[in-house]
Each structure stands twice: as structure tokens, then as C-alpha cells.
Motif scaffolding. Structure first.
Motif, PDB file in Angstrom:
ATOM      1  N   ASP A 113      31.153  45.076  36.446  1.00 30.32           N
ATOM      2  CA  ASP A 113      32.538  45.157  36.996  1.00 30.32           C
ATOM      3  C   ASP A 113      32.969  46.531  37.333  1.00 30.32           C
ATOM      4  N   GLY A 115      39.820  39.626  46.937  1.00 32.43           N
ATOM      5  CA  GLY A 115      39.831  40.226  45.295  1.00 32.43           C
ATOM      6  C   GLY A 115      38.621  40.282  44.942  1.00 32.43           C
ATOM      7  N   SER A 116      38.418  41.324  43.847  1.00 33.67           N
ATOM      8  CA  SER A 116      37.050  40.834  43.055  1.00 33.67           C
ATOM      9  C   SER A 116      37.262  39.653  42.058  1.00 33.67           C
ATOM     10  N   ASP A 117      38.576  39.441  41.989  1.00 32.31           N
ATOM     11  CA  ASP A 117      38.985  38.155  41.271  1.00 32.31           C
ATOM     12  C   ASP A 117      37.919  36.892  41.608  1.00 32.31           C
ATOM     13  N   ALA A 141      35.290  48.117  39.049  1.00 37.24           N
ATOM     14  CA  ALA A 141      36.725  48.159  39.724  1.00 37.24           C
ATOM     15  C   ALA A 141      37.385  49.657  39.759  1.00 37.24           C
ATOM     16  N   TYR A 142      37.093  50.365  38.874  1.00 35.56           N
ATOM     17  CA  TYR A 142      37.603  51.699  38.664  1.00 35.56           C
ATOM     18  C   TYR A 142      36.552  52.767  39.026  1.00 35.56           C
ATOM     19  N   THR A 201      36.551  46.661  44.012  1.00 34.35           N
ATOM     20  CA  THR A 201      37.508  46.215  44.717  1.00 34.35           C
ATOM     21  C   THR A 201      38.308  47.166  45.713  1.00 34.35           C
ATOM     22  N   ARG A 252      44.217  41.665  48.685  1.00 30.39           N
ATOM     23  CA  ARG A 252      43.091  40.877  48.273  1.00 30.39           C
ATOM     24  C   ARG A 252      41.912  41.099  48.795  1.00 30.39           C
ATOM     25  N   ALA A 303      33.088  45.191  32.351  1.00 29.60           N
ATOM     26  CA  ALA A 303      33.921  46.375  33.064  1.00 29.60           C
ATOM     27  C   ALA A 303      33.518  47.554  32.796  1.00 29.60           C
ATOM     28  N   TYR A 342      37.478  37.368  32.898  1.00 26.82           N
ATOM     29  CA  TYR A 342      36.291  36.899  32.521  1.00 26.82           C
ATOM     30  C   TYR A 342      36.273  35.452  31.988  1.00 26.82           C
ATOM     31  N   SER A 368      41.425  47.157  45.853  1.00 29.07           N
ATOM     32  CA  SER A 368      42.964  46.959  45.097  1.00 29.07           C
ATOM     33  C   SER A 368      43.273  48.552  44.349  1.00 29.07           C
ATOM     34  N   LYS A 369      42.145  49.192  44.054  1.00 29.42           N
ATOM     35  CA  LYS A 369      42.567  50.335  43.055  1.00 29.42           C
ATOM     36  C   LYS A 369      42.509  51.549  44.224  1.00 29.42           C
ATOM     37  N   PHE A 382      38.279  42.473  30.338  1.00 26.20           N
ATOM     38  CA  PHE A 382      39.150  42.209  31.564  1.00 26.20           C
ATOM     39  C   PHE A 382      39.513  40.509  31.390  1.00 26.20           C
ATOM     40  N   ASN A 408      39.144  47.759  31.671  1.00 20.26           N
ATOM     41  CA  ASN A 408      40.340  47.644  31.521  1.00 20.26           C
ATOM     42  C   ASN A 408      40.739  46.600  30.511  1.00 20.26           C
TER      43      ASN A 408
HETATM   44  C1  LIG Z   1      38.299  45.379  35.416  1.00 22.24           C
HETATM   45  C2  LIG Z   1      38.919  44.851  36.491  1.00 22.24           C
HETATM   46  N1  LIG Z   1      38.190  43.974  37.276  1.00 22.24           N
HETATM   47  C3  LIG Z   1      38.758  43.345  38.608  1.00 22.24           C
HETATM   48  C4  LIG Z   1      39.985  43.510  38.850  1.00 22.24           C
HETATM   49  C5  LIG Z   1      40.527  42.553  39.855  1.00 22.24           C
HETATM   50  O1  LIG Z   1      40.769  43.494  40.925  1.00 22.24           O
HETATM   51  P1  LIG Z   1      41.010  42.444  42.407  1.00 22.24           P
HETATM   52  O2  LIG Z   1      42.477  43.145  42.796  1.00 22.24           O
HETATM   53  O3  LIG Z   1      39.756  43.057  43.233  1.00 22.24           O
HETATM   54  O4  LIG Z   1      41.016  41.061  42.075  1.00 22.24           O
HETATM   55  C6  LIG Z   1      40.842  44.037  38.034  1.00 22.24           C
HETATM   56  C7  LIG Z   1      42.186  44.440  38.480  1.00 22.24           C
HETATM   57  O5  LIG Z   1      43.040  44.805  37.515  1.00 22.24           O
HETATM   58  C8  LIG Z   1      40.322  44.873  36.869  1.00 22.24           C
HETATM   59  O6  LIG Z   1      40.921  45.639  36.112  1.00 22.24           O
END
Ligand SMILES: Cc1ncc(COP(=O)(O)O)c(C=O)c1O
Length: 367
Positions: free
Chosen positions: A189, A89-91, A191-192, A219, A230, A158, A118, A221-222, A115, A162
């Protein structure tokens, strides 16, 4: 007398643990989870097939450098695979960056409604999260630059953000980068990114390619619909890639995830369907929700932030309870300093229509 026992490093116990979006609506006949920005289209069928195929070889360790996956990502974006690192995951990537570049006494900047990972990643290293105020629920370059001190080591942005769904145009991102000292790591970041349809937007690839202190995180995940597995990645300068490769888990991406990721990134038709679906229903939600007397922050991502009145009976908390009873689960975002808003993920046609009609009922009922 104080009890002697192991103590976590300073900062760890200041962390408010991350609370994921809820997924249960007790009593509801049919449940629509619109609380975690997941895709209503699900993953590519090719990714599911690739995932299943790995079941025959579970005794083997993964290939630790994720070389095939990095090649596939490199091909998809025209990037050098040697400058990509994959993670759980990017987490995982965000935490690795914090671990590698922050120490006690350092500062890392994020924006007011940034987010939540951080500040969590920052505090976990003993460093201090510094909040830069936003303007109209949007990152403010001048406020971020003003927050920089001699202790600043990292800036998290981000883009889009988000839970607000707002974004900074590339010119503004470049202006921010230009104003940062060269020893500060700028983490973009994205992610979207796949959902954004604005010609003044750039996810970060160009800035990483032309700088020594910028990293872009992404990521699966989206838009790729692989949140359960992950999988995330970063693209960065060779020296940052080298540092992260030294501290990441040697098998931080498992074989099934790698295979599914390679299939997902190759299925551009599936990604396009997800983008089209989102563009259509995002526009619809942004048009319909204000007609109910509710404010919505303009979003370029796959979710919208809905602001509720302060009136008793009409607050975000009241709406959350009302919608949950009907099987519609949105995200209550008080932890993001938005105590009177709910975040709604763009869902299926059925889910989107149900949310709008339930919100109409909520706003029309006696307060
Ligand atoms: C801005 C942002 N960065 C990173 C993530 C994390 O994504 P991942 O599922 O890859 O850990 C999210 C997930 O909600 C997010 O909203």
C-alpha cells in the motif's frame, strides 16, 4: 429462547468500526484540520474544472472500465493500463482484494501500527488478522516472515506506514517478498509514495512487474487532494486484475471522479509544488518539535507522529484537548495501539507554525 434473525458472517461483529479523524473544534474561531493527511494545497485547479464540467451530463452512466483514467495513470507511470484497476478510494481496492483472496479460516498479516483498514477488510471476509510486531515503529521483515503459517493468504504492508510515517527500503521489501510462499498475495500500500524522498525507496512498481503475487495500491486522496471524491487504483499481475474486475462494482468510479483524476495526474507542476511544500515543512516540524521536549518518529510521508509524556496534564489526550480548543485538530491514534501519541498532518505554513507554538505553550504550562 434465542431470537431467530439474520446473522452476519463470523468476524463481522468483531470489527471495531473505522473512526475518521475529527473535523470540528467547537468554539474555535479558525479551524485547521490536520487529522486526515489531506494536502494543504488542495487539488489541481484543472481537476476542479474537469469535475465541474461533468455536471452537464449527469444522466449518463460512467464508462465502467475507467479506460481513459487507466490510460492516464499508465502514461504517468509507464504502466500497462490493462494491469490497472481503479476503485472508490484505495479502501475499495483493499476490500476487494480481501474479498477475492480471503475466506473463513485464512490469515492475513499486518504490522502492529498498520493501517486500520487491513484488519477491518480481513475480518469482513471471515479470515483472521495476524499482527506482526514492529521495531522502532517500523515494519520488521523477520517478524512478518515469522508470522506466516500454512493459513496465511495475504500480507498487507503500508510503505510508508500510516500513522508512523516510517518506511522499508526496497531491499527489505524484496527480502520480505522473497521469504513469502508464492501463493501468498503481498499487498504493498503506497498511499504516500509521492512524498517519499529517499533513493532506497521503491513504491512497488518494479516488484509487481517482476512477480506473480504482488499488488501495489495507490490513492488520489493524498498528494492529488481528491479525498472527497474517493479514487484509488491498483497495479497487479493480470490474473489478480482479472479476479478483481469480476467482483468490483460495475461503475465503482463515477464520471466526475474519472475526469478529475485524469486532470490531476496530468498536472505534474501541481504535484511538484505539493512535494516541495511537504519536504520543506516536514523537515521543519521534525526539527522544531523535539526542541519542545517531545519525541517525534522520523517520517518520510506528509505527517508526523508525536509522542507525549505519561505525566498527568502532559499526555496525548491532554494535548489533544489543548490543541482542539485552539482550532488545531490532530489525530488521536489510540486505535492504532499508540495511546500516548498524536499524528499531525503537514499543513500550511500558518498551521504548522501555530501547532508548534501551541505545543510550546502546552509543554511550558504547569502540568
Ligand atoms: C496507508 C493508507 N492506505 C490507504 C488509505 C486510504 O486512502 P483512500 O482515501 O484512497 O481510501 C489511507 C488513508 O488514510 C492510508 O493512510
Amino acid at each position: 429462547m434465542p431470537v431467530s434473525r439474520p446473522q452476519p458472517r463470523p468476524g463481522v461483529l468483531e470489527i471495531s468500526p473505522y473512526v475518521p479523524g475529527k473535523s470540528a473544534a467547537p468554539g474555535a474561531v479558525k479551524v485547521f484540520k490536520l487529522s486526515s493527511n489531506e494536502t494543504p494545497l488542495g487539488p489541481s485547479p484543472k481537476a476542479i474544472a474537469a469535475y465541474h464540467a461533468v455536471a452537464e451530463h449527469l444522466q449518463e452512466y460512467p464508462e465502467g472500465s475507467a479506460a481513459d483514467l487507466r490510460d492516464a495513470i499508465g502514461r504517468a507511470f509507464g504502466l500497462d493500463p490493462d494491469r490497472i484497476v481503479c476503485g472508490a478510494g484505495s479502501d475499495d481496492i483493499l476490500n476487494l482484494l480481501a474479498r477475492a483472496y480471503l475466506a473463513d479460516g485464512d490469515e492475513a498479516i499486518h504490522t502492529t501500527h498498520g493501517f486500520l483498514v487491513y484488519p477491518i477488510a480481513t475480518l469482513g471476509t471471515g479470515a483472521k488478522p495476524v499482527v506482526a510486531t514492529e521495531t522502532n515503529f517500523t515494519a520488521d521483515v523477520d517478524a512478518i516472515l515469522k508470522a506466516v503459517t500454512p493459513r496465511t493468504k495475504m500480507v498487507f504492508l503500508a510503505n510508508p506506514n500510516n500513522p508512523t510515517g516510517t518506511y522499508l527500503p526496497f531491499d527489505e521489501v524484496k527480502r520480505l517478498h522473497k521469504g513469502l510462499p508464492s501463493h501468498v498475495l503481498f499487498v504493498l500500500d503506497a498511499a504516500y509514495a509521492e512524498y517519499v524522498r529517499r533513493n532506497d525507496y521503491e513504491a512497488g512498481i518494479e516488484l509487481v512487474a517482476t512477480s506473480d503475487n504482488v499488488v501495489m495500491t495507490r490513492t488520489f486522496s493524498k498528494i492529488h487532494g481528491l479525498a472527497a471524491l474517493r479514487l484509488g487504483w491498483m497495479y497487479g499481475p493480470a490474473h489478480v486484475v482479472d479476479a478483481i474486475n469480476r467482483i468490483r462494482g460495475p461503475f465503482n468510479v463515477n464520471t466526475a471522479v474519472m475526469r478529475a483524476g485524469i486532470a490531476a495526474i496530468g498536472d505534474t507542476a501541481h504535484q511538484e509544488r505539493a512535494r516541495e511544500h511537504n519536504a520543506r515543512w516536514l523537515a521543519w516540524l521534525l526539527a522544531e518539535i523535539p526542541k519542545l521536549g517531545l519525541k517525534v518518529t522520523p517520517s518520510v510521508a506528509n505527517f508526523v507522529l508525536i509522542h507525549f509524556p505519561e505525566t498527568k496534564g502532559r499526555t496525548a489526550k491532554d494535548a489533544d484537548a489543548f490543541l482542539t480548543e485552539r482550532g488545531l485538530i490532530l489525530r488521536y491514534v489510540a486505535a492504532y495501539k499508540l495511546p500516548n501519541a498524536l499524528r499531525l498532518t503537514v499543513g500550511s505554513e500558518e498551521a504548522n507554525k501555530l501547532v508548534v507554538s501551541a505545543l510550546a505553550e502546552f509543554m511550558g504550562k504547569p502540568a
